[in-house]
Design a protein around this motif. Structure first.
Motif, PDB file in Angstrom:
ATOM      1  N   VAL A 188      47.684  41.434  36.832  1.00  0.00           N
ATOM      2  CA  VAL A 188      46.219  41.353  36.833  1.00  0.00           C
ATOM      3  C   VAL A 188      45.664  42.446  35.928  1.00  0.00           C
ATOM      4  CG1 VAL A 188      44.124  41.439  38.222  1.00  0.00           C
ATOM      5  CG2 VAL A 188      46.220  40.446  39.176  1.00  0.00           C
TER       6      VAL A 188
ATOM      7  N   ASP B  93      43.547  37.432  35.906  1.00  0.00           N
ATOM      8  CA  ASP B  93      44.866  37.102  36.444  1.00  0.00           C
ATOM      9  C   ASP B  93      45.699  36.426  35.350  1.00  0.00           C
ATOM     10  OD1 ASP B  93      47.078  36.373  37.862  1.00  0.00           O
ATOM     11  OD2 ASP B  93      46.029  35.172  39.362  1.00  0.00           O
TER      12      ASP B  93
ATOM     13  N   GLN C 254      38.411  41.560  36.391  1.00  0.00           N
ATOM     14  CA  GLN C 254      39.850  41.432  36.515  1.00  0.00           C
ATOM     15  C   GLN C 254      40.287  40.051  36.031  1.00  0.00           C
ATOM     16  OE1 GLN C 254      40.919  42.326  40.584  1.00  0.00           O
ATOM     17  NE2 GLN C 254      40.945  44.512  40.205  1.00  0.00           N
TER      18      GLN C 254
END
Length: 217
Positions: free
Chosen positions: A154, A98, A96
């Motif tokens: 995200v 951000d 992931q």
């Protein structure tokens, strides 16, 4: 009954004591050297692990660019853009990412700027379109076309986003009224939170055909 110590016996005793002192000194030096080696090995191991993790992050947190599009301003003979849109996704196998902590190093017709995330729907800032984006910032849209706050920006395996830039603000535009438009060029370095960098070139066509149309950059 008594034996006298000759000079030769005294010399042998002194030599024995000297040898013992040298032996003890060698043991101490060896112990110190071993301690230094152990500490050095531990430091190198920690450094290697940190370097390995950084290298992994540079690969696993890289941002891919999927599209670069400009929206021509409304009107019969548009010459400028009303929005610059860069589609992004996570690289294959990435974790992931951000986007709210990513930065964009942009070079355009009106200089160079480091752009950061423009939060939306806050008490002092609501972003409804590209021209609402503040100077020195970029915004993020989800696949439904909605501008998202930091908590939702995200990247993951299921979500794709679009980075949106205001063509009226530096380095694309200027306070003198310049707006990024026909024939203009810009370069973007999109830097993920881990430091992985993706470079993209933007080149606007020399002529826009219709107001409101999407043009490939």
């Amino acid at each position: 009954m008594f034996e006298f110590i000759t000079d030769d016996d005294g010399d042998r005793g002194q030599v024995g004591i000297g040898t013992l002192i040298v032996f003890i000194a060698m043991v101490l030096v060896a112990a110190i050297a071993a301690g230094v080696l152990i500490n050095t090995a531990g430091f190198l191991q920690s450094q290697a692990e940190a370097t390995g993790q950084e290298s992994t992050d540079l690969v696993s947190e890289r941002i891919d660019v999927t599209s670069t599009v400009g929206i021509a301003e409304d009107g019969d003979n548009p010459t400028n853009l009303s929005a610059i849109r860069v589609g992004v996704s996570g690289a294959a196998g990435s974790n992931q990412i951000d986007l709210s902590t990513a930065t964009v190093q942009a070079v355009g017709p009106n200089g160079q700027e480091n752009l950061v995330f423009n939060n939306t729907n806050t008490s002092d800032q609501t972003v409804n379109n590209a021209t609402d984006i503040q100077a020195g910032k970029f915004a993020v849209q989800n696949s439904s076309g909605n501008f998202v706050p930091a908590s939702d920006a995200v990247l993951n395996d299921d979500e794709r986003f679009t980075l949106v830039f205001n063509p009226e603000e530096a380095p694309f535009g200027s306070d003198d009224g310049d707006i990024f438009g026909q024939g203009d060029q810009s370069a973007l370095d999109i830097v993920s939170p881990s430091g992985a960098t993706t470079t993209v070139e933007l080149r606007a066509p020399d002529l826009f055909n219709e107001g409101g149309e999407a043009v490939r950059l």
